[in-house]
Design an enzyme around this catalytic site. Structure first.
Site, PDB file in Angstrom:
ATOM      1  N   ALA A  66      35.837  80.225   6.945  1.00  0.00           N
ATOM      2  CA  ALA A  66      36.484  79.769   5.728  1.00  0.00           C
ATOM      3  C   ALA A  66      37.655  78.887   6.133  1.00  0.00           C
ATOM      4  O   ALA A  66      38.175  79.003   7.246  1.00  0.00           O
ATOM      5  CB  ALA A  66      36.965  80.956   4.921  1.00  0.00           C
ATOM      6  N   GLY A 109      33.438  83.118   7.932  1.00  0.00           N
ATOM      7  CA  GLY A 109      32.607  82.715   6.801  1.00  0.00           C
ATOM      8  C   GLY A 109      31.385  81.903   7.231  1.00  0.00           C
ATOM      9  O   GLY A 109      30.373  81.878   6.525  1.00  0.00           O
ATOM     10  N   GLU A 112      28.899  84.443   8.132  1.00  0.00           N
ATOM     11  CA  GLU A 112      28.492  85.086   6.871  1.00  0.00           C
ATOM     12  C   GLU A 112      27.547  84.182   6.077  1.00  0.00           C
ATOM     13  O   GLU A 112      26.569  84.661   5.488  1.00  0.00           O
ATOM     14  CB  GLU A 112      29.738  85.437   6.049  1.00  0.00           C
ATOM     15  N   GLU A 132      38.004  87.365  11.935  1.00  0.00           N
ATOM     16  CA  GLU A 132      39.042  87.491  10.901  1.00  0.00           C
ATOM     17  C   GLU A 132      40.154  88.461  11.285  1.00  0.00           C
ATOM     18  O   GLU A 132      41.299  88.299  10.871  1.00  0.00           O
ATOM     19  CB  GLU A 132      38.416  87.948   9.572  1.00  0.00           C
TER      20      GLU A 132
HETATM   21  N1  CO8 Z   1      39.799  76.558   8.928  1.00  0.00           N
HETATM   22  C1  CO8 Z   1      40.469  75.376   8.922  1.00  0.00           C
HETATM   23  N2  CO8 Z   1      40.477  74.526   9.963  1.00  0.00           N
HETATM   24  C2  CO8 Z   1      39.796  74.877  11.071  1.00  0.00           C
HETATM   25  C3  CO8 Z   1      39.072  76.087  11.156  1.00  0.00           C
HETATM   26  C4  CO8 Z   1      39.093  76.946  10.013  1.00  0.00           C
HETATM   27  N3  CO8 Z   1      38.406  78.119   9.978  1.00  0.00           N
HETATM   28  N4  CO8 Z   1      38.492  76.178  12.363  1.00  0.00           N
HETATM   29  C5  CO8 Z   1      38.834  75.052  13.030  1.00  0.00           C
HETATM   30  N5  CO8 Z   1      39.621  74.260  12.253  1.00  0.00           N
HETATM   31  C6  CO8 Z   1      40.187  72.951  12.610  1.00  0.00           C
HETATM   32  C7  CO8 Z   1      41.341  73.102  13.571  1.00  0.00           C
HETATM   33  O1  CO8 Z   1      42.524  73.428  12.875  1.00  0.00           O
HETATM   34  C8  CO8 Z   1      41.392  71.733  14.219  1.00  0.00           C
HETATM   35  O2  CO8 Z   1      42.038  70.850  13.332  1.00  0.00           O
HETATM   36  P1  CO8 Z   1      43.096  69.764  13.910  1.00  0.00           P
HETATM   37  O3  CO8 Z   1      42.267  68.893  14.827  1.00  0.00           O
HETATM   38  O4  CO8 Z   1      43.572  69.073  12.671  1.00  0.00           O
HETATM   39  O5  CO8 Z   1      44.138  70.546  14.625  1.00  0.00           O
HETATM   40  C9  CO8 Z   1      39.926  71.323  14.266  1.00  0.00           C
HETATM   41  O6  CO8 Z   1      39.247  72.163  13.310  1.00  0.00           O
HETATM   42  C10 CO8 Z   1      39.295  71.546  15.626  1.00  0.00           C
HETATM   43  O7  CO8 Z   1      39.505  72.894  16.004  1.00  0.00           O
HETATM   44  P2  CO8 Z   1      40.182  73.293  17.432  1.00  0.00           P
HETATM   45  O8  CO8 Z   1      41.075  72.215  17.907  1.00  0.00           O
HETATM   46  O9  CO8 Z   1      40.765  74.653  17.268  1.00  0.00           O
HETATM   47  O10 CO8 Z   1      38.880  73.335  18.346  1.00  0.00           O
HETATM   48  P3  CO8 Z   1      38.638  74.244  19.656  1.00  0.00           P
HETATM   49  O11 CO8 Z   1      37.378  73.737  20.253  1.00  0.00           O
HETATM   50  O12 CO8 Z   1      39.878  74.292  20.482  1.00  0.00           O
HETATM   51  O13 CO8 Z   1      38.427  75.731  19.101  1.00  0.00           O
HETATM   52  C11 CO8 Z   1      37.463  77.386  17.625  1.00  0.00           C
HETATM   53  C12 CO8 Z   1      37.290  76.022  18.308  1.00  0.00           C
HETATM   54  C13 CO8 Z   1      37.439  78.507  18.667  1.00  0.00           C
HETATM   55  C14 CO8 Z   1      36.303  77.553  16.651  1.00  0.00           C
HETATM   56  C15 CO8 Z   1      38.813  77.415  16.866  1.00  0.00           C
HETATM   57  O14 CO8 Z   1      38.889  76.265  16.039  1.00  0.00           O
HETATM   58  C16 CO8 Z   1      39.003  78.613  15.969  1.00  0.00           C
HETATM   59  O15 CO8 Z   1      39.312  79.697  16.440  1.00  0.00           O
HETATM   60  N6  CO8 Z   1      38.855  78.438  14.632  1.00  0.00           N
HETATM   61  C17 CO8 Z   1      39.082  79.473  13.662  1.00  0.00           C
HETATM   62  C18 CO8 Z   1      37.950  80.469  13.648  1.00  0.00           C
HETATM   63  C19 CO8 Z   1      38.244  81.551  12.663  1.00  0.00           C
HETATM   64  O16 CO8 Z   1      39.204  82.279  12.741  1.00  0.00           O
HETATM   65  N7  CO8 Z   1      37.366  81.682  11.651  1.00  0.00           N
HETATM   66  C20 CO8 Z   1      37.484  82.679  10.641  1.00  0.00           C
HETATM   67  C21 CO8 Z   1      38.169  82.113   9.469  1.00  0.00           C
HETATM   68  S1  CO8 Z   1      38.584  83.349   8.280  1.00  0.00           S
HETATM   69  C22 CO8 Z   1      37.166  83.581   7.416  1.00  0.00           C
HETATM   70  O17 CO8 Z   1      36.189  82.962   7.625  1.00  0.00           O
HETATM   71  C23 CO8 Z   1      37.270  84.606   6.358  1.00  0.00           C
HETATM   72  C24 CO8 Z   1      35.979  84.687   5.606  1.00  0.00           C
HETATM   73  C25 CO8 Z   1      36.257  85.285   4.300  1.00  0.00           C
HETATM   74  C26 CO8 Z   1      35.246  84.858   3.319  1.00  0.00           C
HETATM   75  C27 CO8 Z   1      35.341  83.418   3.006  1.00  0.00           C
HETATM   76  C28 CO8 Z   1      36.461  83.124   2.070  1.00  0.00           C
HETATM   77  C29 CO8 Z   1      36.424  81.712   1.507  1.00  0.00           C
END
Ligand code: CO8
Length: 258
Positions: A66, A109, A112, A132
């Site tokens: 998400a 998400g 999911e 999460e």
């Molecule tokens: N949301 C918003 N932006 C994101 C997300 C995200 N989930 N994941 C990545 N991005 C963005 C980063 O902020 C970054 O943006 P910018 O270039 O502007 O800084 C860009 O995508 C590239 O990401 P990274 O630079 O972090 O890339 P890496 O290769 O270093 O890392 C990862 C990749 C490991 C995937 C890392 O991006 C990461 O950990 N992302 C978050 C993963 C996460 O925590 N996901 C769970 C989110 S919470 C959730 O899903 C709750 C679900 C609930 C139901 C849904 C409700 C709507």
């Protein structure tokens, strides 16, 4: 024709293809993207010419979860009043089959969403996880429930409590994905499988999907009874006569979806 901004929508023969397209955010699922997926699926479900759908992302990410930026400042009354996340459920309520073709990250998400589809084909680059807990929350779009049904309590609990990712080989071993495919062939293979399904009798396909899903909603005895009623009802269909006649005549069946 709707103008989509966060997804690409195409038809390939009898298959509807949705490609998540927010490359700068690793396809993070914001409310616009979820609304657009639902709109595209509405169109494909209405279209008699479409028999199966595929949802895919990019090489790097199916979806990294998400959109954290969109939800980080939400307050509880807002999440409740806007019924945050409930729109996602509509993906799981569809009647035509949906295949998730997953390469790269399928996190939170994203994992999911893939699990809401009917089955998952994974590229060898796929990584699944429910991270999460690291954000101070927990899965909110079915992760604690669906992952547990796919992989069992021990592995689901470990993944949800630690945020550890599972690679494609492990995901196949434990039954989260149906098959692993070389990344370069993933979308073509998913489209091929979808086309195969779309060539079957559509009512049979939809009734099969409904029956398999019953296995998750009821007891074995009720599920088997449900299956038998549906199976008997199939003998009222022209497609049953055609499918079995074609076998007897040693020729390919030509289904009319009736
Ligand atoms: N949301 C918003 N932006 C994101 C997300 C995200 N989930 N994941 C990545 N991005 C963005 C980063 O902020 C970054 O943006 P910018 O270039 O502007 O800084 C860009 O995508 C590239 O990401 P990274 O630079 O972090 O890339 P890496 O290769 O270093 O890392 C990862 C990749 C490991 C995937 C890392 O991006 C990461 O950990 N992302 C978050 C993963 C996460 O925590 N996901 C769970 C989110 S919470 C959730 O899903 C709750 C679900 C609930 C139901 C849904 C409700 C709507």
């Amino acid at each position: 024709t709707a103008a989509y901004e966060t997804i690409l929508v195409e038809t390939r023969g009898k298959v509807g293809l949705i490609t998540l397209n927010r490359p700068k955010a690793l396809n993070a699922l914001n409310s616009q993207l979820v609304a657009e997926i639902n709109l595209a699926l509405d169109g494909f479900e209405r279209d008699r010419g479409i028999g199966c759908m595929v949802i895919t992302g990019s090489e790097r990410a199916f979806a990294a979860g998400a959109d954290i930026m969109e939800m980080k400042d939400k307050a509880y009354p807002e999440t409740y009043l806007e019924d945050f996340i409930t729109a996602w459920d509509r993906v799981a309520q569809r009647r035509k089959p949906i295949i998730a073709a997953v390469a790269g990250f399928a996190l939170g998400g994203g994992c999911e969403l893939a699990m809401m589809c009917d089955f998952i084909l994974a590229a060898d680059t796929a990584k699944f996880g429910q991270p999460e807990i690291k954000l101070g929350v927990m899965p909110g779009a079915g992760g604690t429930q669906r992952l547990t049904r796919f992989v069992g309590k021990s592995k689901a609990m470990e993944m949800c409590l630690t945020g550890r990712m599972m690679d494609a080989a492990e995901a196949e071993r434990v039954g989260l994905v149906s098959r692993v495919i070389p990344a370069a062939d993933l979308v073509d293979e998913a489209l091929k499988v979808a086309a195969q399904i779309a060539d079957m009798s559509m009512p049979s396909v939809m009734m099969t999907k409904e029956s398999v899903n019953r296995a998750y909603e009821t007891t074995l005895a009720e599920g088997v009874r449900f299956e038998r009623r549906v199976f008997h009802a199939m003998f009222s269909m022209a497609d049953q006569k055609e499918g079995m006649a074609a076998f007897a005549d040693k020729r390919p069946a030509k289904f009319s979806n009736s």
